[in-house]
Motif scaffolding. Sequence first.
Motif, PDB file in Angstrom:
ATOM      1  N   TYR A  94       0.806  -1.223   0.000  1.00 51.66           N
ATOM      2  CA  TYR A  94       0.000   0.000   0.000  1.00 51.66           C
ATOM      3  C   TYR A  94       0.837   1.269   0.000  1.00 51.66           C
ATOM      4  O   TYR A  94       0.420   2.308   0.457  1.00 51.66           O
ATOM      5  CB  TYR A  94      -0.997   0.008   1.186  1.00 51.66           C
ATOM      6  CG  TYR A  94      -1.726  -1.303   1.319  1.00 51.66           C
ATOM      7  CD1 TYR A  94      -2.534  -1.752   0.276  1.00 51.66           C
ATOM      8  CD2 TYR A  94      -1.552  -2.109   2.434  1.00 51.66           C
ATOM      9  CE1 TYR A  94      -3.168  -2.984   0.357  1.00 51.66           C
ATOM     10  CE2 TYR A  94      -2.190  -3.343   2.522  1.00 51.66           C
ATOM     11  CZ  TYR A  94      -2.995  -3.770   1.485  1.00 51.66           C
ATOM     12  OH  TYR A  94      -3.601  -4.983   1.575  1.00 51.66           O
ATOM     13  N   ASP A 118       3.584   3.720  -2.590  1.00 53.71           N
ATOM     14  CA  ASP A 118       3.707   4.024  -4.021  1.00 53.71           C
ATOM     15  C   ASP A 118       4.497   2.948  -4.762  1.00 53.71           C
ATOM     16  O   ASP A 118       4.371   2.813  -5.979  1.00 53.71           O
ATOM     17  CB  ASP A 118       4.419   5.379  -4.206  1.00 53.71           C
ATOM     18  CG  ASP A 118       3.492   6.531  -3.838  1.00 53.71           C
ATOM     19  OD1 ASP A 118       2.270   6.286  -3.719  1.00 53.71           O
ATOM     20  OD2 ASP A 118       3.988   7.665  -3.674  1.00 53.71           O
ATOM     21  N   THR A 141       4.160  -0.231  -4.746  1.00 58.78           N
ATOM     22  CA  THR A 141       3.354  -1.319  -5.324  1.00 58.78           C
ATOM     23  C   THR A 141       2.301  -0.804  -6.317  1.00 58.78           C
ATOM     24  O   THR A 141       1.586  -1.591  -6.915  1.00 58.78           O
ATOM     25  CB  THR A 141       2.663  -2.144  -4.211  1.00 58.78           C
ATOM     26  OG1 THR A 141       1.944  -1.255  -3.357  1.00 58.78           O
ATOM     27  CG2 THR A 141       3.683  -2.917  -3.379  1.00 58.78           C
ATOM     28  N   ARG A 142       2.228   0.520  -6.490  1.00 59.09           N
ATOM     29  CA  ARG A 142       1.255   1.085  -7.445  1.00 59.09           C
ATOM     30  C   ARG A 142       1.908   1.282  -8.818  1.00 59.09           C
ATOM     31  O   ARG A 142       3.140   1.276  -8.919  1.00 59.09           O
ATOM     32  CB  ARG A 142       0.752   2.439  -6.930  1.00 59.09           C
ATOM     33  CG  ARG A 142      -0.008   2.302  -5.618  1.00 59.09           C
ATOM     34  CD  ARG A 142      -0.873   3.526  -5.327  1.00 59.09           C
ATOM     35  NE  ARG A 142      -1.405   3.396  -3.974  1.00 59.09           N
ATOM     36  CZ  ARG A 142      -0.907   4.031  -2.907  1.00 59.09           C
ATOM     37  NH1 ARG A 142       0.084   4.899  -3.035  1.00 59.09           N
ATOM     38  NH2 ARG A 142      -1.418   3.826  -1.706  1.00 59.09           N
ATOM     39  N   TYR A 153       5.613  -2.819  -8.961  1.00 64.36           N
ATOM     40  CA  TYR A 153       4.380  -2.983  -9.727  1.00 64.36           C
ATOM     41  C   TYR A 153       4.622  -3.951 -10.875  1.00 64.36           C
ATOM     42  O   TYR A 153       5.679  -3.917 -11.503  1.00 64.36           O
ATOM     43  CB  TYR A 153       3.909  -1.618 -10.255  1.00 64.36           C
ATOM     44  CG  TYR A 153       2.576  -1.681 -10.940  1.00 64.36           C
ATOM     45  CD1 TYR A 153       1.421  -1.950 -10.213  1.00 64.36           C
ATOM     46  CD2 TYR A 153       2.483  -1.485 -12.309  1.00 64.36           C
ATOM     47  CE1 TYR A 153       0.187  -2.011 -10.849  1.00 64.36           C
ATOM     48  CE2 TYR A 153       1.249  -1.547 -12.946  1.00 64.36           C
ATOM     49  CZ  TYR A 153       0.110  -1.812 -12.209  1.00 64.36           C
ATOM     50  OH  TYR A 153      -1.100  -1.878 -12.836  1.00 64.36           O
TER      51      TYR A 153
END
Length: 161
Positions: A62, A64, A66-67, A73
Amino acid sequence: MQDAITAVINSSDVQGKYLDSSAIEKLKGYFSTGELRVRAATTISANAAAIVKEAVAKSLLYSDITRPGGNMYTTRRYAACIRDLDYYLRYATYAMLAGDPSILDERVLNGLKETYNSLGVPIGATVQAIQAIKEVTASLVGPDAGKEMGVYLDYISSGLS
Ligand SMILES: CCC1=C(C)/C(=C/C2=NC(=C\c3[nH]c(/C=C4\NC(=O)[C@H](C)[C@H]4CC)c(C)c3CCC(=O)O)/C(CCC(=O)O)=C2C)NC1=O
């Protein structure tokens, strides 16, 4: 790779001497914690996947990272990150058993920082995840073995920084 015993013997050998009292003390310390080390290694190996998973939840999920646009990512990169953390835990466990960090220099840290920099893998976030592994491991194996594991996980962290 070196261990606590060969380290002490090599340094006496270089001086052409029998082990002096400080060398003997080092060996005694190593032998007296032998059972602790073996027990901790057994617990860690039985729980390695859970340790890494919990450490990732504590440090990276949660964020940046993993986004979209983050280095973890995509499933491929996420899996590469988990695999790297599993390497750190496994090699730190070897070093803890050996009572010596040389295996970390030889098999883990050699060229790693350069590889991370060239792939854009964030070193600060990696160090945070390694520190989370340290906490999770200590809560599982107890303070004494946890402290010993901490020495080698910190060694990896500073080798990367
Ligand atoms: C046993 C010794 C050993 C180590 C240590 C090792 C590390 C290592 N990690 C890599 C990649 C990687 N490492 C990560 C790790 C992360 N990204 C993040 O954002 C997180 C903060 C972090 C996890 C904590 C990622 C995402 C990649 C793939 C990068 C890419 O290909 O774009 C690579 C590049 C080749 C590959 O993808 O497999 C190496 C060599 N390989 C080894 O053989």
